[in-house]
Design a protein around this motif. Structure first.
Motif, PDB file in Angstrom:
ATOM      1  N   GLY A  63     -11.676  10.487 -13.638  1.00 33.01           N
ATOM      2  CA  GLY A  63     -12.944  10.443 -12.911  1.00 33.01           C
ATOM      3  C   GLY A  63     -14.079  10.793 -13.848  1.00 33.01           C
ATOM      4  O   GLY A  63     -13.874  11.445 -14.881  1.00 33.01           O
ATOM      5  N   GLY A  64     -15.295  10.364 -13.525  1.00 32.65           N
ATOM      6  CA  GLY A  64     -16.451  10.653 -14.363  1.00 32.65           C
ATOM      7  C   GLY A  64     -17.256  11.825 -13.828  1.00 32.65           C
ATOM      8  O   GLY A  64     -17.184  12.181 -12.660  1.00 32.65           O
ATOM      9  N   VAL A 145     -10.771  -2.678 -21.184  1.00 32.31           N
ATOM     10  CA  VAL A 145     -11.440  -1.410 -20.908  1.00 32.31           C
ATOM     11  C   VAL A 145     -10.397  -0.376 -20.507  1.00 32.31           C
ATOM     12  O   VAL A 145      -9.603  -0.609 -19.589  1.00 32.31           O
ATOM     13  CB  VAL A 145     -12.477  -1.575 -19.773  1.00 32.31           C
ATOM     14  CG1 VAL A 145     -13.149  -0.254 -19.446  1.00 32.31           C
ATOM     15  CG2 VAL A 145     -13.517  -2.622 -20.156  1.00 32.31           C
ATOM     16  N   SER A 146     -10.375   0.751 -21.188  1.00 30.02           N
ATOM     17  CA  SER A 146      -9.392   1.789 -20.891  1.00 30.02           C
ATOM     18  C   SER A 146      -9.710   2.467 -19.570  1.00 30.02           C
ATOM     19  O   SER A 146     -10.862   2.431 -19.098  1.00 30.02           O
ATOM     20  CB  SER A 146      -9.370   2.833 -22.005  1.00 30.02           C
ATOM     21  OG  SER A 146     -10.533   3.643 -21.950  1.00 30.02           O
ATOM     22  N   PRO A 147      -8.728   3.119 -18.943  1.00 31.67           N
ATOM     23  CA  PRO A 147      -9.014   3.853 -17.704  1.00 31.67           C
ATOM     24  C   PRO A 147     -10.117   4.896 -17.864  1.00 31.67           C
ATOM     25  O   PRO A 147     -10.941   5.077 -16.964  1.00 31.67           O
ATOM     26  CB  PRO A 147      -7.664   4.494 -17.359  1.00 31.67           C
ATOM     27  CG  PRO A 147      -6.646   3.582 -17.967  1.00 31.67           C
ATOM     28  CD  PRO A 147      -7.274   3.105 -19.250  1.00 31.67           C
ATOM     29  N   VAL A 148     -10.139   5.577 -19.010  1.00 30.86           N
ATOM     30  CA  VAL A 148     -11.165   6.607 -19.210  1.00 30.86           C
ATOM     31  C   VAL A 148     -12.542   5.967 -19.336  1.00 30.86           C
ATOM     32  O   VAL A 148     -13.529   6.447 -18.758  1.00 30.86           O
ATOM     33  CB  VAL A 148     -10.845   7.464 -20.441  1.00 30.86           C
ATOM     34  CG1 VAL A 148     -11.972   8.453 -20.721  1.00 30.86           C
ATOM     35  CG2 VAL A 148      -9.540   8.234 -20.227  1.00 30.86           C
ATOM     36  N   GLN A 149     -12.652   4.867 -20.081  1.00 31.45           N
ATOM     37  CA  GLN A 149     -13.942   4.174 -20.178  1.00 31.45           C
ATOM     38  C   GLN A 149     -14.412   3.701 -18.802  1.00 31.45           C
ATOM     39  O   GLN A 149     -15.578   3.847 -18.449  1.00 31.45           O
ATOM     40  CB  GLN A 149     -13.821   2.977 -21.122  1.00 31.45           C
ATOM     41  CG  GLN A 149     -13.686   3.330 -22.595  1.00 31.45           C
ATOM     42  CD  GLN A 149     -13.495   2.088 -23.439  1.00 31.45           C
ATOM     43  OE1 GLN A 149     -12.664   1.228 -23.144  1.00 31.45           O
ATOM     44  NE2 GLN A 149     -14.267   1.982 -24.506  1.00 31.45           N
ATOM     45  N   SER A 315     -20.767  -6.489 -23.741  1.00 34.39           N
ATOM     46  CA  SER A 315     -22.196  -6.220 -23.874  1.00 34.39           C
ATOM     47  C   SER A 315     -22.540  -4.793 -23.477  1.00 34.39           C
ATOM     48  O   SER A 315     -23.615  -4.285 -23.824  1.00 34.39           O
ATOM     49  CB  SER A 315     -23.013  -7.214 -23.049  1.00 34.39           C
ATOM     50  OG  SER A 315     -22.707  -7.121 -21.670  1.00 34.39           O
ATOM     51  N   VAL A 316     -21.654  -4.148 -22.737  1.00 33.70           N
ATOM     52  CA  VAL A 316     -21.796  -2.737 -22.382  1.00 33.70           C
ATOM     53  C   VAL A 316     -20.484  -2.032 -22.682  1.00 33.70           C
ATOM     54  O   VAL A 316     -19.425  -2.471 -22.234  1.00 33.70           O
ATOM     55  CB  VAL A 316     -22.160  -2.564 -20.887  1.00 33.70           C
ATOM     56  CG1 VAL A 316     -22.068  -1.104 -20.485  1.00 33.70           C
ATOM     57  CG2 VAL A 316     -23.556  -3.102 -20.607  1.00 33.70           C
ATOM     58  N   VAL A 317     -20.551  -0.956 -23.454  1.00 30.74           N
ATOM     59  CA  VAL A 317     -19.374  -0.152 -23.779  1.00 30.74           C
ATOM     60  C   VAL A 317     -19.661   1.285 -23.357  1.00 30.74           C
ATOM     61  O   VAL A 317     -20.592   1.904 -23.889  1.00 30.74           O
ATOM     62  CB  VAL A 317     -19.037  -0.198 -25.282  1.00 30.74           C
ATOM     63  CG1 VAL A 317     -17.835   0.678 -25.586  1.00 30.74           C
ATOM     64  CG2 VAL A 317     -18.784  -1.633 -25.734  1.00 30.74           C
ATOM     65  N   PRO A 318     -18.935   1.852 -22.403  1.00 32.65           N
ATOM     66  CA  PRO A 318     -19.210   3.213 -21.952  1.00 32.65           C
ATOM     67  C   PRO A 318     -19.115   4.218 -23.098  1.00 32.65           C
ATOM     68  O   PRO A 318     -18.198   4.170 -23.917  1.00 32.65           O
ATOM     69  CB  PRO A 318     -18.108   3.470 -20.911  1.00 32.65           C
ATOM     70  CG  PRO A 318     -17.704   2.108 -20.452  1.00 32.65           C
ATOM     71  CD  PRO A 318     -17.828   1.221 -21.663  1.00 32.65           C
ATOM     72  N   ALA A 319     -20.101   5.106 -23.156  1.00 32.34           N
ATOM     73  CA  ALA A 319     -20.113   6.152 -24.171  1.00 32.34           C
ATOM     74  C   ALA A 319     -19.374   7.372 -23.617  1.00 32.34           C
ATOM     75  O   ALA A 319     -19.967   8.233 -22.958  1.00 32.34           O
ATOM     76  CB  ALA A 319     -21.543   6.507 -24.545  1.00 32.34           C
ATOM     77  N   VAL A 320     -18.080   7.434 -23.856  1.00 30.69           N
ATOM     78  CA  VAL A 320     -17.264   8.537 -23.342  1.00 30.69           C
ATOM     79  C   VAL A 320     -17.525   9.786 -24.178  1.00 30.69           C
ATOM     80  O   VAL A 320     -17.461   9.752 -25.410  1.00 30.69           O
ATOM     81  CB  VAL A 320     -15.766   8.184 -23.382  1.00 30.69           C
ATOM     82  CG1 VAL A 320     -14.933   9.352 -22.860  1.00 30.69           C
ATOM     83  CG2 VAL A 320     -15.500   6.918 -22.574  1.00 30.69           C
ATOM     84  N   SER A 345     -18.994  12.689 -19.593  1.00 30.30           N
ATOM     85  CA  SER A 345     -17.713  13.396 -19.618  1.00 30.30           C
ATOM     86  C   SER A 345     -16.734  12.788 -18.625  1.00 30.30           C
ATOM     87  O   SER A 345     -17.130  12.183 -17.623  1.00 30.30           O
ATOM     88  CB  SER A 345     -17.919  14.878 -19.284  1.00 30.30           C
ATOM     89  OG  SER A 345     -18.816  15.484 -20.194  1.00 30.30           O
ATOM     90  N   ALA A 346     -15.440  12.956 -18.908  1.00 24.05           N
ATOM     91  CA  ALA A 346     -14.395  12.419 -18.042  1.00 24.05           C
ATOM     92  C   ALA A 346     -13.425  13.520 -17.651  1.00 24.05           C
ATOM     93  O   ALA A 346     -13.090  14.398 -18.459  1.00 24.05           O
ATOM     94  CB  ALA A 346     -13.633  11.294 -18.744  1.00 24.05           C
ATOM     95  N   ILE A 347     -12.980  13.462 -16.406  1.00 27.47           N
ATOM     96  CA  ILE A 347     -11.958  14.364 -15.890  1.00 27.47           C
ATOM     97  C   ILE A 347     -10.643  13.588 -15.886  1.00 27.47           C
ATOM     98  O   ILE A 347     -10.509  12.596 -15.160  1.00 27.47           O
ATOM     99  CB  ILE A 347     -12.289  14.853 -14.462  1.00 27.47           C
ATOM    100  CG1 ILE A 347     -13.706  15.455 -14.409  1.00 27.47           C
ATOM    101  CG2 ILE A 347     -11.241  15.857 -13.998  1.00 27.47           C
ATOM    102  CD1 ILE A 347     -13.921  16.635 -15.321  1.00 27.47           C
ATOM    103  N   LEU A 348      -9.698  14.010 -16.708  1.00 25.83           N
ATOM    104  CA  LEU A 348      -8.420  13.323 -16.804  1.00 25.83           C
ATOM    105  C   LEU A 348      -7.465  13.863 -15.753  1.00 25.83           C
ATOM    106  O   LEU A 348      -7.325  15.079 -15.591  1.00 25.83           O
ATOM    107  CB  LEU A 348      -7.812  13.507 -18.197  1.00 25.83           C
ATOM    108  CG  LEU A 348      -8.699  13.121 -19.383  1.00 25.83           C
ATOM    109  CD1 LEU A 348      -7.931  13.292 -20.687  1.00 25.83           C
ATOM    110  CD2 LEU A 348      -9.199  11.693 -19.234  1.00 25.83           C
ATOM    111  N   VAL A 349      -6.815  12.973 -15.054  1.00 23.09           N
ATOM    112  CA  VAL A 349      -5.918  13.368 -13.973  1.00 23.09           C
ATOM    113  C   VAL A 349      -4.500  12.939 -14.336  1.00 23.09           C
ATOM    114  O   VAL A 349      -4.228  11.755 -14.460  1.00 23.09           O
ATOM    115  CB  VAL A 349      -6.328  12.725 -12.634  1.00 23.09           C
ATOM    116  CG1 VAL A 349      -5.384  13.154 -11.522  1.00 23.09           C
ATOM    117  CG2 VAL A 349      -7.763  13.089 -12.300  1.00 23.09           C
ATOM    118  N   ALA A 350      -3.616  13.930 -14.504  1.00 25.18           N
ATOM    119  CA  ALA A 350      -2.217  13.640 -14.792  1.00 25.18           C
ATOM    120  C   ALA A 350      -1.379  14.737 -14.164  1.00 25.18           C
ATOM    121  O   ALA A 350      -1.587  15.914 -14.439  1.00 25.18           O
ATOM    122  CB  ALA A 350      -1.943  13.583 -16.295  1.00 25.18           C
TER     123      ALA A 350
END
Length: 358
Positions: A63-64, A145-149, A315-320, A345-350
């Motif tokens: 999640g972002g 596009v990765s899940p985090v992006q 054309s758009v790349v998320p800045a993680v 920032s990203a919240i990683l869920v595992a």
């Protein structure tokens, strides 16, 4: 009557039943029951929500996090509460909006997605192992596009797109200044404005200047030492995501018929916060030569799909920025409020993981 088959040969109905049988009754989620600081957040087992008509249940990958999510958590300014989120306490205890995940169950009438689809978009309570989302707020995640992006792109991305095209009408050859260019909305606005053919400058902290240049900005002003509003440079469009500069100051950097788009806003009083500045600007706009636009992002159907197309074509790349496991969501918010976040920032869920941030 034939049952629709997927490309794997398993019927949609069978896949849905199989997925439903593997969904647990509880899973971890970040929640708060009162408005307030990050200390009030707990990550604890909660009942897995059931998707209603037009909704899907997601197994969340990430999640972002941005200031919008913080305002909903804190209940400040108070205008947030009056917008339907709960006056005395939050109606929705689950936290998080941006999401990327896998569809594991379908609500009644859902035809847009199938169980097993990888999607991204906006969900209520995305900082959790499972979350429910309306299908109108989701799109398939592009393979490149990765899940985090994907998880950090939806809210900021559709806000940036609407501000640039729907409100400002940015065209090739125009000069655009993005205030808060290193943030979630700002970083995407810089890239999309460049893609539209504009000459783009940005305002950010000195430490974040290299990031903004990498996004395509021609020049980056350090807000601590530079003054981009002294009139020496004029812009056709200013996208202000910073929220702290007076409107009269920003207008000094506009061309004669330039447009100022105020996206969100910080500062201000506890009642209206930055929204008060937006409202005052919109009321003043008819009486000045500049166009002063109040803007609140809409989550209408199709906005996330449009963003997905730009993510797919590059054309758009998320800045993680930094990533944090679900168990350290409070730390993530504290870093955001302290100004340590670069990009989004990203919240990683595992399940079962509770490591450190990176």
């Amino acid at each position: 009557m034939h049952t629709k088959k997927t490309r794997t040969g398993t019927s949609r109905t069978d896949r849905a039943r199989l997925a439903a049988s593997t969904v647990p009754s509880t899973s971890r989620a970040a929640v708060r029951h009162e408005y307030g600081p990050p200390a009030g957040i707990e990550v604890a087992p909660r009942p897995v929500p059931t998707p209603g008509p037009g909704q899907v249940l997601l197994q969340v990958h990430a999640g972002g996090l941005d200031r919008g999510a913080w305002h909903l958590m804190a209940g400040e300014p108070y205008a947030v509460r009056l917008a339907g989120y709960g006056v005395r306490r939050p109606k929705q205890p689950r936290l998080g909006l941006d999401v990327a995940g896998t569809v594991v169950a379908l609500g009644e009438g859902v035809e847009e997605f199938a169980v097993g689809d990888e999607v991204f978009g906006i969900a209520d309570g995305s900082w959790a192992e499972h979350a429910v989302a309306d299908v109108t707020r989701l799109a398939l995640r592009p393979a490149n596009v990765s899940p985090v992006q994907a998880a950090v792109s939806a809210v900021s991305g559709i806000t940036a797109l609407q501000a640039l095209t729907d409100v400002a009408g940015v065209e090739a050859g125009q000069r655009v200044l993005v205030v808060g260019a290193s943030g979630g909305v700002g970083s995407l606005a810089v890239q999309r404005a460049v893609a539209l053919g504009a000459q783009v400058d940005g305002v950010a902290s000195g430490a974040k200047g290299p990031l903004v240049r990498d996004l395509g900005a021609s020049r980056v002003y350090d807000y601590a030492t530079d003054n981009p509003y002294d009139g020496s440079q004029r812009y056709d469009v200013i996208i202000d995501t910073g929220g702290l500069n007076p409107v009269r100051t920003l207008r000094q950097a506009l061309t004669t018929r330039g447009t100022l788009v105020i996206v969100g806003g910080e500062g201000g009083g506890r009642i209206t916060g930055g929204v008060g500045r937006q409202m005052r600007a919109a009321m003043r706009s008819p009486f000045v030569r500049h166009r002063l636009a109040m803007f609140v992002s809409a989550e209408a159907k199709g906005h996330v799909a449009k963003l997905a197309a730009f993510l797919e074509d590059g054309s758009v790349v998320p800045a993680v920025g930094a990533t944090y496991p679900l168990g350290r969501v409070r730390e993530a918010i504290e870093d955001l409020l302290a100004g340590r976040a670069r990009g989004k920032s990203a919240i990683l869920v595992a399940t079962g993981e509770d490591g450190g941030s990176s």
